[in-house]
Design an enzyme around this catalytic site. Structure first.
Site, PDB file in Angstrom:
ATOM      1  N   SER A   6       9.461  -6.934  12.767  1.00 53.70           N
ATOM      2  CA  SER A   6       8.800  -5.827  13.664  1.00 53.70           C
ATOM      3  C   SER A   6       9.905  -5.383  13.677  1.00 53.70           C
ATOM      4  O   SER A   6      10.958  -5.316  13.727  1.00 53.70           O
ATOM      5  CB  SER A   6       8.248  -6.160  14.636  1.00 53.70           C
ATOM      6  OG  SER A   6       6.820  -6.923  14.362  1.00 53.70           O
TER       7      SER A   6
ATOM      8  N   ASP B 184       8.882   0.370   0.667  1.00 55.87           N
ATOM      9  CA  ASP B 184       8.030   1.187   0.799  1.00 55.87           C
ATOM     10  C   ASP B 184       7.778   1.805   1.977  1.00 55.87           C
ATOM     11  O   ASP B 184       7.375   2.574   2.935  1.00 55.87           O
ATOM     12  CB  ASP B 184       7.016   0.178   0.650  1.00 55.87           C
ATOM     13  CG  ASP B 184       6.076   1.368   0.984  1.00 55.87           C
ATOM     14  OD1 ASP B 184       5.434   2.488  -0.086  1.00 55.87           O
ATOM     15  OD2 ASP B 184       4.861   0.337   2.160  1.00 55.87           O
TER      16      ASP B 184
ATOM     17  N   GLY C  49       6.932 -13.856   9.595  1.00 59.18           N
ATOM     18  CA  GLY C  49       5.205 -13.356  10.804  1.00 59.18           C
ATOM     19  C   GLY C  49       4.231 -13.685   9.640  1.00 59.18           C
ATOM     20  O   GLY C  49       4.213 -13.809   8.628  1.00 59.18           O
ATOM     21  N   ARG C  50       2.994 -12.563   9.427  1.00 59.23           N
ATOM     22  CA  ARG C  50       1.658 -13.069   8.484  1.00 59.23           C
ATOM     23  C   ARG C  50       2.310 -12.499   7.532  1.00 59.23           C
ATOM     24  O   ARG C  50       1.908 -13.227   6.324  1.00 59.23           O
ATOM     25  CB  ARG C  50       1.194 -12.262   9.739  1.00 59.23           C
ATOM     26  CG  ARG C  50       0.061 -13.170  10.390  1.00 59.23           C
ATOM     27  CD  ARG C  50      -0.447 -11.913  11.231  1.00 59.23           C
ATOM     28  NE  ARG C  50      -0.653 -10.614  12.310  1.00 59.23           N
ATOM     29  CZ  ARG C  50      -0.080 -10.519  13.258  1.00 59.23           C
ATOM     30  NH1 ARG C  50      -0.638 -10.958  13.846  1.00 59.23           N
ATOM     31  NH2 ARG C  50      -0.138  -9.064  13.741  1.00 59.23           N
TER      32      ARG C  50
ATOM     33  N   HIS D 226       5.017   4.817   1.782  1.00 60.70           N
ATOM     34  CA  HIS D 226       4.139   3.822   2.636  1.00 60.70           C
ATOM     35  C   HIS D 226       2.925   3.694   2.372  1.00 60.70           C
ATOM     36  O   HIS D 226       2.063   3.871   2.206  1.00 60.70           O
ATOM     37  CB  HIS D 226       4.509   4.380   3.599  1.00 60.70           C
ATOM     38  CG  HIS D 226       4.562   4.048   5.020  1.00 60.70           C
ATOM     39  ND1 HIS D 226       4.780   4.269   6.403  1.00 60.70           N
ATOM     40  CD2 HIS D 226       3.952   2.561   5.326  1.00 60.70           C
ATOM     41  CE1 HIS D 226       4.675   2.917   7.619  1.00 60.70           C
ATOM     42  NE2 HIS D 226       4.119   2.365   6.074  1.00 60.70           N
TER      43      HIS D 226
ATOM     44  N   ARG E 270       9.522  -1.368   8.055  1.00 58.83           N
ATOM     45  CA  ARG E 270       9.750   0.223   8.760  1.00 58.83           C
ATOM     46  C   ARG E 270      11.024   0.214   8.397  1.00 58.83           C
ATOM     47  O   ARG E 270      11.886  -0.512   8.523  1.00 58.83           O
ATOM     48  CB  ARG E 270       9.397  -0.112  10.654  1.00 58.83           C
ATOM     49  CG  ARG E 270       8.493  -0.377  11.232  1.00 58.83           C
ATOM     50  CD  ARG E 270       7.491   0.948  11.119  1.00 58.83           C
ATOM     51  NE  ARG E 270       6.168   0.500  12.054  1.00 58.83           N
ATOM     52  CZ  ARG E 270       4.975  -0.051  11.275  1.00 58.83           C
ATOM     53  NH1 ARG E 270       5.142   0.117   9.735  1.00 58.83           N
ATOM     54  NH2 ARG E 270       3.936  -0.183  11.768  1.00 58.83           N
TER      55      ARG E 270
END
Length: 328
Positions: free
Chosen positions: A217, A269, A163-164, A293, A245
């Site tokens: 995601s 992270d 993705g981005r 994070h 995530r």
């Protein structure tokens, strides 16, 4: 006769960069109530704070569920989250109530991609170990095999989720002389041609990559994706990096893979939970680098996120087009 415009109540769940607060305070359409701390708002205070609110500006760590929506009541028009992720929001409940949602994609893409590359290099080249050796006196003389790690030149990098952010990571990988760039996901991406990306099944990516980078995601399909079977397919010289995530990874299985030599190293992270308890087994390992994070943690990025969150919130309050609205 002049109509007096009703000032709407807004609850901001954390201290945010001044760029955002300034926009809200100068708008003249809302009264801002702020949980004035860098630490997360306790649940009891969150329930009190949202009472009667027309808008909520929240963080990724704030669970906005049916209980919070009920506490806010029928006035609630908009939720603006200072994040690109939205798995902390009860989307079905929000949709049912006709509440609009703003989020902050795109603006943190570059910062997160940069951090991912930094984490990959720090993990693969054992930078935290090196710093520690300098500090504790372990640096005696030059040794041919001391603190050797793995380089990107001539390697195969696999990106899960192009993705981005995944694409921004891939673009940054190419100048290092990466030989092959593999990616997996639901569908092939036309823009992958820009980085000579090869669309392959996940199993192929995992087994052939020297570096596996997770940038997808969190969905029901990706939750726990990186488990014992996943790590079992990786090369024992491969480095695993996750900046997406925490819940995408089964951390117990990762620990076993790192301690058994199934994989070489891991850089994270994101974890489950956040913060990771200081006595967590992963933190005992030299071949596991854990960051708190900080993917989007540059001054300019956080300022831009606050600005966008504020404009999203105001648009939701006033019923106008939102700069970045989550559609569901």
């Amino acid at each position: 006769m002049q109509t007096v415009q009703k000032v709407m109540k807004v609850f901001v769940t954390r201290r945010i960069p001044q760029e955002g607060m300034k926009i809200l305070s100068q708008a003249g359409v809302c009264k801002v109530s702020l949980w004035d701390s860098d630490e997360p708002v306790p649940r009891t205070e969150l329930l009190k704070g949202v009472d009667g609110a027309h808008g909520i500006l929240c963080m990724l760590s704030d669970k906005i569920d049916a209980e919070i929506l009920d506490a806010a009541g029928p006035n609630l028009k908009v939720i603006s989250t200072l994040s690109v992720g939205f798995d902390h929001l009860a989307i079905n409940e929000i949709k049912k109530r006709g509440i609009r949602v703003g989020y902050t994609p795109d603006v943190l893409t570059d910062a997160t991609a940069e951090l991912t590359v930094a984490l990959l290099l720090a993990t693969a080249r054992r930078l935290p170990e090196g710093v520690e050796e300098v500090k504790n006196g372990g640096w005696s003389s030059w040794k041919p095999l001391w603190l050797c790690g793995y380089g990107l030149s001539g390697s195969t990098v696999g990106v899960i989720g192009l993705g981005r952010i995944g694409m921004a990571i891939a673009r940054r990988m190419k100048p290092f002389g990466v030989k092959r760039l593999l990616y997996s996901g639901r569908t092939a991406k036309a823009h992958a041609a820009e980085v000579d990306g090869e669309f392959v099944p996940l199993d192929t990516l995992v087994s052939e990559s020297d570096f596996v980078v997770v940038s997808c995601s969190l969905t029901p399909e990706t939750q726990g994706l990186c488990d014992k079977a996943f790590f079992g397919k990786m090369k024992n010289t491969a480095v695993f990096v996750n900046t997406s995530r925490g819940a995408v990874v089964n951390q117990e299985d990762l620990y076993q893979a790192l301690t058994s030599g199934q994989i070489a190293a891991a850089g994270l992270d994101v974890t489950t939970p956040e913060p990771l308890p200081t006595d967590h087994p992963l933190l005992t390992l030299k071949n596991c680098v854990v960051l708190p994070h900080i993917g989007s943690a540059t001054y300019s990025t956080r300022g831009t996120m606050a600005d966008l969150s504020a404009h999203n919130l105001l648009a939701g309050l006033q019923g106008t087009d939102m700069p970045s609205e989550l559609t569901f």
